[in-house]
Design a protein around this motif. Sequence first.
Motif, PDB file in Angstrom:
ATOM      1  N   TYR A 234       0.839  -1.209   0.000  1.00 25.48           N
ATOM      2  CA  TYR A 234       0.000   0.000   0.000  1.00 25.48           C
ATOM      3  C   TYR A 234       0.869   1.252   0.000  1.00 25.48           C
ATOM      4  CZ  TYR A 234      -2.766   3.737   2.163  1.00 25.48           C
ATOM      5  OH  TYR A 234      -3.344   4.945   2.469  1.00 25.48           O
ATOM      6  N   ASN A 235       1.892   1.264   0.835  1.00 26.61           N
ATOM      7  CA  ASN A 235       2.816   2.408   0.889  1.00 26.61           C
ATOM      8  C   ASN A 235       3.439   2.665  -0.471  1.00 26.61           C
ATOM      9  OD1 ASN A 235       5.803   3.249   1.061  1.00 26.61           O
ATOM     10  ND2 ASN A 235       5.074   3.907   3.070  1.00 26.61           N
ATOM     11  N   ARG A 236       3.897   1.619  -1.135  1.00 29.19           N
ATOM     12  CA  ARG A 236       4.546   1.779  -2.441  1.00 29.19           C
ATOM     13  C   ARG A 236       3.533   2.185  -3.524  1.00 29.19           C
ATOM     14  NH1 ARG A 236       8.790   3.752  -2.360  1.00 29.19           N
ATOM     15  NH2 ARG A 236       7.781   4.488  -0.470  1.00 29.19           N
ATOM     16  N   ALA A 237       2.291   1.734  -3.390  1.00 28.12           N
ATOM     17  CA  ALA A 237       1.257   2.162  -4.338  1.00 28.12           C
ATOM     18  C   ALA A 237       1.041   3.665  -4.235  1.00 28.12           C
ATOM     19  CB  ALA A 237      -0.039   1.408  -4.074  1.00 28.12           C
ATOM     20  N   LEU A 238       1.014   4.192  -3.002  1.00 29.46           N
ATOM     21  CA  LEU A 238       0.899   5.634  -2.828  1.00 29.46           C
ATOM     22  C   LEU A 238       2.120   6.354  -3.401  1.00 29.46           C
ATOM     23  CD1 LEU A 238      -0.525   6.047   0.801  1.00 29.46           C
ATOM     24  CD2 LEU A 238      -1.751   6.248  -1.376  1.00 29.46           C
ATOM     25  N   ALA A 239       3.294   5.745  -3.275  1.00 28.26           N
ATOM     26  CA  ALA A 239       4.500   6.346  -3.842  1.00 28.26           C
ATOM     27  C   ALA A 239       4.403   6.435  -5.362  1.00 28.26           C
ATOM     28  CB  ALA A 239       5.731   5.540  -3.434  1.00 28.26           C
ATOM     29  N   ALA A 240       3.779   5.447  -5.990  1.00 31.29           N
ATOM     30  CA  ALA A 240       3.584   5.494  -7.438  1.00 31.29           C
ATOM     31  C   ALA A 240       2.619   6.609  -7.818  1.00 31.29           C
ATOM     32  CB  ALA A 240       3.060   4.150  -7.938  1.00 31.29           C
ATOM     33  N   ARG A 241       1.524   6.742  -7.064  1.00 29.01           N
ATOM     34  CA  ARG A 241       0.591   7.847  -7.314  1.00 29.01           C
ATOM     35  C   ARG A 241       1.303   9.188  -7.155  1.00 29.01           C
ATOM     36  NH1 ARG A 241      -4.900   8.193  -3.833  1.00 29.01           N
ATOM     37  NH2 ARG A 241      -5.598   6.598  -5.326  1.00 29.01           N
ATOM     38  N   LEU A 242       2.106   9.308  -6.115  1.00 33.59           N
ATOM     39  CA  LEU A 242       2.850  10.547  -5.896  1.00 33.59           C
ATOM     40  C   LEU A 242       3.777  10.846  -7.058  1.00 33.59           C
ATOM     41  CD1 LEU A 242       3.926  12.860  -4.012  1.00 33.59           C
ATOM     42  CD2 LEU A 242       5.589  11.183  -3.175  1.00 33.59           C
ATOM     43  N   ALA A 243       4.460   9.831  -7.566  1.00 38.04           N
ATOM     44  CA  ALA A 243       5.470  10.039  -8.605  1.00 38.04           C
ATOM     45  C   ALA A 243       4.879  10.652  -9.863  1.00 38.04           C
ATOM     46  CB  ALA A 243       6.176   8.726  -8.935  1.00 38.04           C
ATOM     47  N   ILE A 244       3.663  10.246 -10.235  1.00 38.77           N
ATOM     48  CA  ILE A 244       3.117  10.819 -11.464  1.00 38.77           C
ATOM     49  C   ILE A 244       2.544  12.215 -11.247  1.00 38.77           C
ATOM     50  CG2 ILE A 244       2.722   8.601 -12.581  1.00 38.77           C
ATOM     51  CD1 ILE A 244      -0.323   9.151 -12.087  1.00 38.77           C
ATOM     52  N   ARG A 245       2.461  12.670  -9.996  1.00 36.95           N
ATOM     53  CA  ARG A 245       2.060  14.058  -9.778  1.00 36.95           C
ATOM     54  C   ARG A 245       3.064  15.011 -10.422  1.00 36.95           C
ATOM     55  NH1 ARG A 245      -2.115  11.681  -8.811  1.00 36.95           N
ATOM     56  NH2 ARG A 245      -3.471  12.096  -7.038  1.00 36.95           N
ATOM     57  N   SER A 246       4.304  14.596 -10.495  1.00 35.99           N
ATOM     58  CA  SER A 246       5.327  15.408 -11.167  1.00 35.99           C
ATOM     59  C   SER A 246       5.822  14.716 -12.429  1.00 35.99           C
ATOM     60  CB  SER A 246       6.494  15.676 -10.218  1.00 35.99           C
ATOM     61  OG  SER A 246       7.034  14.463  -9.725  1.00 35.99           O
ATOM     62  N   ASN A 247       5.039  13.738 -12.928  1.00 33.30           N
ATOM     63  CA  ASN A 247       5.392  12.982 -14.133  1.00 33.30           C
ATOM     64  C   ASN A 247       6.793  12.377 -14.035  1.00 33.30           C
ATOM     65  OD1 ASN A 247       2.887  13.878 -15.145  1.00 33.30           O
ATOM     66  ND2 ASN A 247       3.815  15.713 -16.000  1.00 33.30           N
ATOM     67  N   ASN A 248       7.119  11.902 -12.837  1.00 39.99           N
ATOM     68  CA  ASN A 248       8.420  11.273 -12.596  1.00 39.99           C
ATOM     69  C   ASN A 248       8.253   9.770 -12.851  1.00 39.99           C
ATOM     70  OD1 ASN A 248      10.726  10.038 -11.487  1.00 39.99           O
ATOM     71  ND2 ASN A 248      10.989  11.689 -10.000  1.00 39.99           N
ATOM     72  N   TYR A 249       8.491   9.366 -14.086  1.00 38.03           N
ATOM     73  CA  TYR A 249       8.167   8.006 -14.495  1.00 38.03           C
ATOM     74  C   TYR A 249       9.158   6.974 -13.972  1.00 38.03           C
ATOM     75  CZ  TYR A 249       4.785  10.428 -17.379  1.00 38.03           C
ATOM     76  OH  TYR A 249       3.744  11.217 -17.804  1.00 38.03           O
ATOM     77  N   ALA A 250      10.397   7.369 -13.752  1.00 36.24           N
ATOM     78  CA  ALA A 250      11.367   6.428 -13.185  1.00 36.24           C
ATOM     79  C   ALA A 250      10.958   6.052 -11.769  1.00 36.24           C
ATOM     80  CB  ALA A 250      12.765   7.037 -13.203  1.00 36.24           C
ATOM     81  N   ASP A 251      10.590   7.053 -10.964  1.00 37.89           N
ATOM     82  CA  ASP A 251      10.145   6.776  -9.600  1.00 37.89           C
ATOM     83  C   ASP A 251       8.851   5.965  -9.598  1.00 37.89           C
ATOM     84  OD1 ASP A 251      12.282   8.069  -8.491  1.00 37.89           O
ATOM     85  OD2 ASP A 251      11.134   9.672  -7.542  1.00 37.89           O
ATOM     86  N   ALA A 252       7.960   6.261 -10.544  1.00 37.19           N
ATOM     87  CA  ALA A 252       6.691   5.528 -10.612  1.00 37.19           C
ATOM     88  C   ALA A 252       6.931   4.049 -10.864  1.00 37.19           C
ATOM     89  CB  ALA A 252       5.805   6.119 -11.704  1.00 37.19           C
ATOM     90  N   LEU A 253       7.804   3.732 -11.818  1.00 39.90           N
ATOM     91  CA  LEU A 253       8.084   2.334 -12.129  1.00 39.90           C
ATOM     92  C   LEU A 253       8.774   1.623 -10.973  1.00 39.90           C
ATOM     93  CD1 LEU A 253       9.148   2.651 -15.872  1.00 39.90           C
ATOM     94  CD2 LEU A 253       7.077   1.556 -14.981  1.00 39.90           C
ATOM     95  N   ALA A 254       9.680   2.330 -10.292  1.00 37.78           N
ATOM     96  CA  ALA A 254      10.353   1.722  -9.148  1.00 37.78           C
ATOM     97  C   ALA A 254       9.357   1.408  -8.036  1.00 37.78           C
ATOM     98  CB  ALA A 254      11.443   2.657  -8.632  1.00 37.78           C
ATOM     99  N   ALA A 255       8.439   2.338  -7.784  1.00 36.01           N
ATOM    100  CA  ALA A 255       7.441   2.119  -6.732  1.00 36.01           C
ATOM    101  C   ALA A 255       6.500   0.983  -7.092  1.00 36.01           C
ATOM    102  CB  ALA A 255       6.663   3.409  -6.480  1.00 36.01           C
ATOM    103  N   ILE A 256       6.102   0.919  -8.347  1.00 33.63           N
ATOM    104  CA  ILE A 256       5.190  -0.136  -8.778  1.00 33.63           C
ATOM    105  C   ILE A 256       5.851  -1.508  -8.684  1.00 33.63           C
ATOM    106  CG2 ILE A 256       4.130  -1.094 -10.863  1.00 33.63           C
ATOM    107  CD1 ILE A 256       3.149   1.751 -11.458  1.00 33.63           C
ATOM    108  N   THR A 257       7.111  -1.581  -9.049  1.00 38.69           N
ATOM    109  CA  THR A 257       7.849  -2.839  -8.895  1.00 38.69           C
ATOM    110  C   THR A 257       7.859  -3.267  -7.437  1.00 38.69           C
ATOM    111  OG1 THR A 257       9.244  -2.372 -10.818  1.00 38.69           O
ATOM    112  CG2 THR A 257      10.078  -3.969  -9.206  1.00 38.69           C
ATOM    113  N   ALA A 258       8.080  -2.302  -6.535  1.00 39.15           N
ATOM    114  CA  ALA A 258       8.114  -2.610  -5.103  1.00 39.15           C
ATOM    115  C   ALA A 258       6.732  -2.985  -4.566  1.00 39.15           C
ATOM    116  CB  ALA A 258       8.676  -1.421  -4.331  1.00 39.15           C
ATOM    117  N   ALA A 259       5.658  -2.567  -5.259  1.00 39.87           N
ATOM    118  CA  ALA A 259       4.304  -2.926  -4.831  1.00 39.87           C
ATOM    119  C   ALA A 259       4.010  -4.403  -5.045  1.00 39.87           C
ATOM    120  CB  ALA A 259       3.267  -2.072  -5.556  1.00 39.87           C
ATOM    121  N   GLY A 260       4.871  -5.085  -5.783  1.00 41.63           N
ATOM    122  CA  GLY A 260       4.825  -6.540  -5.893  1.00 41.63           C
ATOM    123  C   GLY A 260       3.521  -7.085  -6.429  1.00 41.63           C
ATOM    124  N   SER A 261       2.976  -8.086  -5.737  1.00 41.03           N
ATOM    125  CA  SER A 261       1.827  -8.823  -6.261  1.00 41.03           C
ATOM    126  C   SER A 261       0.571  -7.979  -6.347  1.00 41.03           C
ATOM    127  CB  SER A 261       1.556 -10.056  -5.391  1.00 41.03           C
ATOM    128  OG  SER A 261       1.276  -9.674  -4.059  1.00 41.03           O
TER     129      SER A 261
END
Length: 468
Positions: A234-261
């Motif tokens: 859940y924490n990493r999912a929020l990090a992915a949402r946060l990342a696209i607020r500034s269109n930071n796609y590298a951070d978004a992909l890293a957070a989504i990978t960490a969100a796992g299953s």
Amino acid sequence: MNKTFIRALLLSGVVASLSGCSYFEINKLEDPNFPTLASVSSNATKQQMDFLASGTFSDMRTNGDGIVWYHQLTGIIGREVYVLANSDGRYVTNPLGTAPFDNNNFLSGRYFTTYSSARRTARILVASANNTSSITEEQKNGYIGLGKTAEAYAMLVLSDLQYENGLRVEVTNEQKPGKIQPYPVVLAAIKTLLSDGDAALAKAGTTLAFPVPSGFAAGTAGASFNTVAGFRQYNRALAARLAIRSNNYADALAAITAAGSFFSNDALPVTAGPRFNYSATAGDAVNPLFQAPNAALSVTTVAHPTFRTDIRTGDTRINKIAARTTRLSRQGLSSNDDVVLYPTQTSPIPVIKREELLLIAAEANANTSNLPLAITQINKVGTAYGLPAYTGPITVAAVMEEILYQRRYSLFFEGQRWVDLRRLNKLDKLNVPGTSLPEKLSTGQQTIVLKQLPIPFQEIAWDQANPQ
């Protein structure tokens, strides 16, 4: 989720009145039936820590008040819904821009108050965890992980509404808070909170020491967030949402990978995810967004007409609205459709869903030279709702248009569309087709699309009274 937990936590804390806005007003009332802040600030018992954790979850849900304003305001401005009142035209004139947005009324103040209170509750939890010997080190890290994640969530909601106005970041000393910081600084602070929360959870063992609401425990079809591993997702999912607020796609992909299953498990439905749960139990709250079909309440939420006219044939998300038996017309606006996302007063409200992660990943991949993968991820969402696989142009622009369509209907009335169009410089999509402006009222008044809500009056007044 019993509201008395919040009363126990905050009577001596910083809680603004419903008519005010500031994070920093002091409630000086003392209630002998409930413990004071001092009693949990130093060496709180395990039971008190659990009450604090329950209070943090409850305040993240904002006890049914703040979440209404969050969804309604973003929904009105993003042309997802109209909120039509019998006598109070401010639901139309303020967020649709036909009159200046008053920064000292309920629309500008109550969401700010409740989510600021949620921040405060989360900070109390972290401070108490750091100042007690009644819990183990692993348990301490679990409480801290919850507190950091909850404050980040509340700040993200506030920053979505305040945008370039910014927010206060440093609020450790309520009597001497830091200045309001610019939007990029706010986003960086939220990222730090989420990262620190995740780091604490990584040291919290496998089991969370505190009670977790059923909306996080049950999830949907096997997706649960009541373990350390689940809550980190859940924490990493929020990090992915946060990342696209500034269109930071590298951070978004890293957070989504960490969100796992939560992201990668295709056996889960696209709607899987943690939810804010509600009940009619004494001391709890019912779903504040529930509305019976064909209601004509003093304040009634209806679907924006374009939801129906713009949806594609066969898209089953049309079931998020339903035709009214009688068209509702008020304040110069009208609609034939109800919003029927929540069939009962105890229906849960999603916090973040798997389909949002799929579409964040699709956007990130489309903008980092991986269009085929982006299309695969889009199709996982679209086909779940009866649509054929994407066959449009294989270009970034075309794929982004498809992503925006999918986000519009998958995340309807969840606080995302206005933010999406704003961050991508596409607010003109809210204009009436063939024109350069959005709809007019039946009175002929022209609406506009706001970029952000005004800074609440009491935030301005605080700085004027306390120059630094």
